[in-house]
Design a protein around this motif. Structure first.
Motif, PDB file in Angstrom:
ATOM      1  N   ARG A   1       4.312  -8.167  -3.257  1.00  0.00           N
ATOM      2  CA  ARG A   1       4.496  -6.646  -3.278  1.00  0.00           C
ATOM      3  C   ARG A   1       3.071  -5.912  -3.774  1.00  0.00           C
ATOM      4  O   ARG A   1       3.101  -4.852  -4.209  1.00  0.00           O
ATOM      5  CB  ARG A   1       5.725  -6.135  -4.036  1.00  0.00           C
ATOM      6  CG  ARG A   1       6.908  -6.217  -3.243  1.00  0.00           C
ATOM      7  CD  ARG A   1       7.880  -5.430  -3.648  1.00  0.00           C
ATOM      8  NE  ARG A   1       8.613  -6.159  -5.068  1.00  0.00           N
ATOM      9  CZ  ARG A   1       9.520  -5.679  -5.660  1.00  0.00           C
ATOM     10  NH1 ARG A   1       9.870  -4.594  -5.687  1.00  0.00           N
ATOM     11  NH2 ARG A   1      10.025  -6.621  -6.767  1.00  0.00           N
TER      12      ARG A   1
ATOM     13  N   SER B   1       0.910  -3.987   1.733  1.00  0.00           N
ATOM     14  CA  SER B   1       1.171  -5.267   0.588  1.00  0.00           C
ATOM     15  C   SER B   1       1.688  -6.369   1.754  1.00  0.00           C
ATOM     16  O   SER B   1       1.981  -5.886   3.078  1.00  0.00           O
ATOM     17  CB  SER B   1       2.333  -5.009  -0.482  1.00  0.00           C
ATOM     18  OG  SER B   1       3.448  -4.845   0.193  1.00  0.00           O
TER      19      SER B   1
ATOM     20  N   ALA C   1       4.742  -7.514   1.649  1.00  0.00           N
ATOM     21  CA  ALA C   1       5.897  -7.079   1.819  1.00  0.00           C
ATOM     22  C   ALA C   1       5.895  -6.108   2.934  1.00  0.00           C
ATOM     23  O   ALA C   1       6.906  -6.381   3.919  1.00  0.00           O
ATOM     24  CB  ALA C   1       6.678  -6.866   0.425  1.00  0.00           C
ATOM     25  N   ASP C   2       5.149  -5.229   2.918  1.00  0.00           N
ATOM     26  CA  ASP C   2       4.889  -4.134   4.214  1.00  0.00           C
ATOM     27  C   ASP C   2       4.748  -4.953   5.425  1.00  0.00           C
ATOM     28  O   ASP C   2       5.308  -4.549   6.338  1.00  0.00           O
ATOM     29  CB  ASP C   2       3.699  -3.154   3.621  1.00  0.00           C
ATOM     30  CG  ASP C   2       4.186  -2.330   2.592  1.00  0.00           C
ATOM     31  OD1 ASP C   2       5.279  -2.351   2.107  1.00  0.00           O
ATOM     32  OD2 ASP C   2       3.074  -2.015   1.815  1.00  0.00           O
TER      33      ASP C   2
ATOM     34  N   VAL D   1       3.250  -4.045 -10.214  1.00  0.00           N
ATOM     35  CA  VAL D   1       3.865  -4.871  -9.063  1.00  0.00           C
ATOM     36  C   VAL D   1       4.418  -6.073  -9.894  1.00  0.00           C
ATOM     37  O   VAL D   1       5.507  -6.713  -9.587  1.00  0.00           O
ATOM     38  CB  VAL D   1       2.817  -5.285  -8.148  1.00  0.00           C
ATOM     39  CG1 VAL D   1       3.147  -6.259  -7.382  1.00  0.00           C
ATOM     40  CG2 VAL D   1       2.356  -4.149  -7.364  1.00  0.00           C
TER      41      VAL D   1
ATOM     42  N   LYS E   1      14.229  -4.129   0.028  1.00  0.00           N
ATOM     43  CA  LYS E   1      14.609  -3.261  -1.436  1.00  0.00           C
ATOM     44  C   LYS E   1      15.837  -2.396  -1.393  1.00  0.00           C
ATOM     45  O   LYS E   1      16.636  -2.131  -2.189  1.00  0.00           O
ATOM     46  CB  LYS E   1      13.419  -2.602  -2.164  1.00  0.00           C
ATOM     47  CG  LYS E   1      13.136  -1.359  -1.608  1.00  0.00           C
ATOM     48  CD  LYS E   1      11.762  -0.964  -2.458  1.00  0.00           C
ATOM     49  CE  LYS E   1      11.349   0.520  -1.597  1.00  0.00           C
ATOM     50  NZ  LYS E   1       9.776   0.905  -2.123  1.00  0.00           N
TER      51      LYS E   1
END
Lengths: 383, 348, 93
Positions: free
Chosen positions: A102, A109, A111-112, A356, B17
């Motif tokens: 992240r 990132s 994660a994105d 983060v 999340k």
């Protein structure tokens, strides 16, 4: 105290005794009533232990324990994250440590990128990434972060001869040079450093002697259990009070003067120090670790053409310009000086790297309440 | 009563999340799912309350209803499987509202093309067994089969209904109340995590997945109206359950970490992975807020029950720091934050 | 617990985990403690050094002995504290 606690140095009675000793030395060391004794630790795991066990609530008034640039994830610079994101978006499969997922880059990132379809695997150890590569017939890039302790693991894997479809994108960093940078920062109030036990296990405590000679401040190597941290602080403040600048080892079960020479040999066989930017700090001469030419075929930077330009079309979000991670890691500011902290910047939507990483100052303060003073609460759980 | 803590706008894309049970998920429910649905009349409980279930008035009694979709990887884990989880999750959500006698469950199933019959049979045997333990059964359902790759194996949704004379919210705490947990925490989350190959752990951990309506019934019989708040610490673990209870009740909580029961193996696995057992899921536990006067009686009743032997008194409610959970670690104090996003192993 | 071909099975208080021995500087044998970092042992910890560290802490306490506050706690240390003392409000600084 059961065996578990004995081995882990988690004896609350000793801890209270050490906290009292710490208060005693802080009183001795404090030269002016309006100025606290300021020390810096350079290790995310120290902050983790301080936060996890609520040690700040036991620190005496007049002692300021500042978290320096000791979190490898936090100091991974934006362009380094961008390289990993760009590779992932080019369709290359990426494996990395969970903390890196992240960390915000310029636009995204990892994660994105994963949410948008890129393939990113989280591993606990680089060995697992190598095993994953062996099971694949496509390229796998390991995005490697961490200080010398973690870099040793990466180096060992390289020397063991990983498969041809495996390569490494190194964001490894080397701690000793950044301590120089922090010690030389104008306006610094830091009177002593707590050095990381894991890193010193590799390098030995002797590595800090030139630093102490140059800057005239004491360095104490400490471990990560609550007693280790407290004992390290007691010794450090004792040295400050006595006006003695030397290296002391408060983690003798893991650290000696010369360190783990086998590990050093492995590390320097594979990596060479090179200057590089640490996020929010500065350009740190010899602060980054790059793969030596001998191992170029496992260096993702030489294997792939990484197209960063596509990411830079995105202007950096305006919020980032208010991020104070750099000053926070340098010990000049605290998270509460940052207008984003806890508002626009939270663990589930971090702006800066300190929020983060689970080892980042802001994340830890947010998670564990480092700042809200818990000393004043009247009622205990058992009353 | 709304939780007043800062909720940020939901992102353009829904990342993992939003399913982790913390603040992000509450933002999603509040801003999209519950938006514009209105309130429930007659003193009941609706979606906006984000409690464990809904409560609707029927005459002078209450209908409690709750629903839960279950996906878990791996589907079979030490101590249970997705079938047992699907029953326990819904039965326990009913029980957390004070409804310990489930009338019936529904069960909707989405199966991926190519799924093995034998595996379905094992999962349904487990569903029957868990229903038997909970004293309920499945009365209706729905079945869909989707193409290969369109979902990962199997999704099971269960809905449960129950009637009760009195329901219990998760926001009834006031200063002086005591907090109890019905057994060890962290077992399910770390057992499931430890089965993942990439962590390369070998450990004797077992999930605690079980219907605990019988245990809760015993506690309610002992504590009566003195039991003022209940929550099952599933996703987000004990920390998130406590944070929600503190926030919704507007009290502070002081928790004695050393009183919170955690198995040694769970603690060790958590240490190794850098994951706090207080932040991971439990599937057979409850957190209860009780008036001080009945705390001992409830604790005793819990400990007499086979599923409550490790029950413990873990903390008190205070009038300071409303919404905060203060953890006394034995070394000092810290705030116990709730889980944020996915839990990831740390590097050092 | 066992050592084989550069790899050790290590028991972390009931959790068994595979740890690589590539970079540990002295031979590791079953029964040794090791310091683990991301799946690699980086040091063998001789059992006697555990005691040394605790002794170091007690020495640190002695060095602060002029401090009256520490007296009651040291008394507690010397007695056998079967149960950790309860946190009392007056203990907090």
């Amino acid at each position: 105290m059961n065996d578990l606690d004995a081995l882990r140095f988690r004896d609350p009675v000793r801890a209270r005794a050490l906290a009292d000793a710490l208060a005693h030395h802080v009183r001795r060391a404090r030269r002016a009533a309006d100025r606290p004794v300021a020390v810096m630790h350079v290790c995310g795991s120290h902050e983790q232990a301080i936060a996890r066990f609520g040690l700040r609530a036991t620190f005496p008034e007049g002692l300021e324990v500042i978290m320096g640039p000791g979190c490898p994830v936090c100091v991974t610079d934006v362009p380094e994250v961008d390289e990993a994101v760009a590779l992932a978006r080019q369709g290359v499969r990426i494996a990395t440590y969970g903390d890196m997922l992240r960390v915000p880059g310029t636009a995204q990132s990892l994660a994105d990128a994963r949410a948008a379809g890129a393939r990113v695997d989280v591993v606990y150890s680089i060995s697992q990434a190598v095993e994953l590569a062996r099971s694949l017939d496509e390229e796998l890039v390991f995005f490697a972060s961490g200080f010398e302790t973690t870099a040793v693991a990466t180096a060992a894997v390289v020397l063991a001869g990983p498969p041809a479809n495996f390569s490494i994108l190194s964001a490894h960093k080397y701690i000793p040079p950044v301590m120089e940078i922090v010690a030389e920062m104008p306006g610094t109030r830091i009177e002593g450093f707590l050095a990381a036990g894991h890193a010193a296990t590799i390098t030995g405590w002797g590595v800090f002697e030139p630093f102490v000679a140059r800057h005239g401040v004491p360095v104490v190597v400490a471990g990560f259990e609550p007693l280790d941290v407290l004992a390290g602080l007691v010794r450090l403040v004792e040295l400050i009070a006595d006006g003695v600048a030397r290296v002391d080892n408060a983690y003798p079960r893991c650290v000696d003067q010369h360190g783990n020479r086998a590990a050093q040999a492995v590390l320097w066989k594979v990596f060479a120090p090179i200057g590089g930017r640490w996020r929010g700090i500065a350009h740190v001469p010899n602060g980054n670790l790059r793969l030596l030419d001998t191992y170029a075929r496992w260096d993702a930077r030489r294997r792939f053409t990484i197209d960063l330009a596509a990411l830079w079309d995105h202007a950096p979000p305006a919020l980032v310009q208010h991020c104070q991670c750099g000053d926070i890691m340098a010990g000049i500011a605290s998270p509460h000086d940052c207008t984003l902290f806890g508002k626009a910047c939270t663990p589930d939507a971090p702006v800066g790297a300190c929020m983060v990483s689970t080892e980042g100052t802001c994340r830890i303060w947010h998670q564990y309440g480092g700042q809200p003073d818990l000393r004043s609460i009247r009622r205990g759980a058992r009353s | 009563m709304r939780d007043l803590r800062f909720l940020r706008p939901v992102d353009e894309r829904i990342t993992l999340k939003y399913g982790a049970g913390g603040r992000a998920m509450r933002a999603l429910i509040e801003q999209i799912f519950a938006d514009g649905l209105g309130e429930v009349d007659d003193g009941g409980v609706g979606l906006a309350a984000m409690d464990d279930g809904a409560v609707l008035r029927i005459g002078d009694r209450w209908l409690v209803i709750t629903t839960d979709s279950h996906v878990v990887q791996p589907r079979f884990f030490p101590g249970g499987d997705i079938g047992r989880l699907a029953v326990a999750g819904t039965v326990n959500d009913l029980a957390m509202m004070g409804a310990t006698e489930p009338l019936a469950l529904t069960c909707a199933t989405i199966v991926e093309e190519g799924f093995a019959r034998e595996e379905l049979e094992r999962i349904w045997a487990s569903i029957r067994q868990a229903c038997l333990e909970a004293g309920t059964t499945v009365v209706t359902g729905d079945t869909k089969v989707m193409g290969r790759g369109e979902l990962d194996g199997l999704v099971i949704n269960t809905t449960g209904v129950a009637i009760t004379d009195r329901f219990v919210r998760d926001n009834g705490l006031r200063p002086g109340d005591r907090l109890l947990v019905t057994g060890t925490v962290g077992d399910h989350g770390l057992a499931v995590m430890a089965t993942r190959n990439e962590l390369a752990l070998e450990v004797e951990l077992a999930s605690d997945v079980a219907p605990i309506n019988g245990l809760v019934r015993a506690a309610l019989a002992a504590g009566g109206d003195g039991i003022v708040a209940m929550k099952d610490p599933t996703r987000g673990g004990l920390a998130s359950a406590l944070a929600e209870m503190a926030g919704k009740s507007r009290v502070g909580l002081v928790i004695d970490e050393r009183a919170v029961p955690v198995k040694d193996a769970v603690r060790a696995a958590g240490e190794l992975l850098g994951i706090d057992p207080l932040l991971v899921a439990n599937e057979g536990k409850a957190v209860m807020g009780v008036r001080a006067a009945v705390a001992d009686a409830v604790l005793e009743a819990l400990r007499r029950h086979p599923l409550g032997r490790d029950a413990a008194l873990i903390g008190v409610c205070i009038d300071e720091r409303p919404g905060a959970v203060v953890l006394e670690t034995g070394f000092g104090r810290r705030l116990l934050g709730e889980a944020e996003g996915e839990l990831q192993p740390r590097i050092c | 617990m066992s050592v084989d071909d550069g790899v050790a099975i290590v028991d972390f208080w009931g959790v068994k985990k595979v740890v690589r021995l590539d970079v540990v500087d002295v031979p590791v044998a079953p029964g040794d403690y090791v310091l683990n970092h991301v799946g690699f042992a980086i040091r063998r910890i001789p059992a006697e050094e555990i005691g040394d560290t605790l002794a170091l802490y007690d020495e640190l306490l002695r060095s602060a002995d002029g401090d009256l506050l520490g007296g009651d706690v040291r008394g507690e240390l010397e007695g056998t504290a079967a149960h950790p003392p309860q946190a009392r409000p007056e203990d907090l600084p």
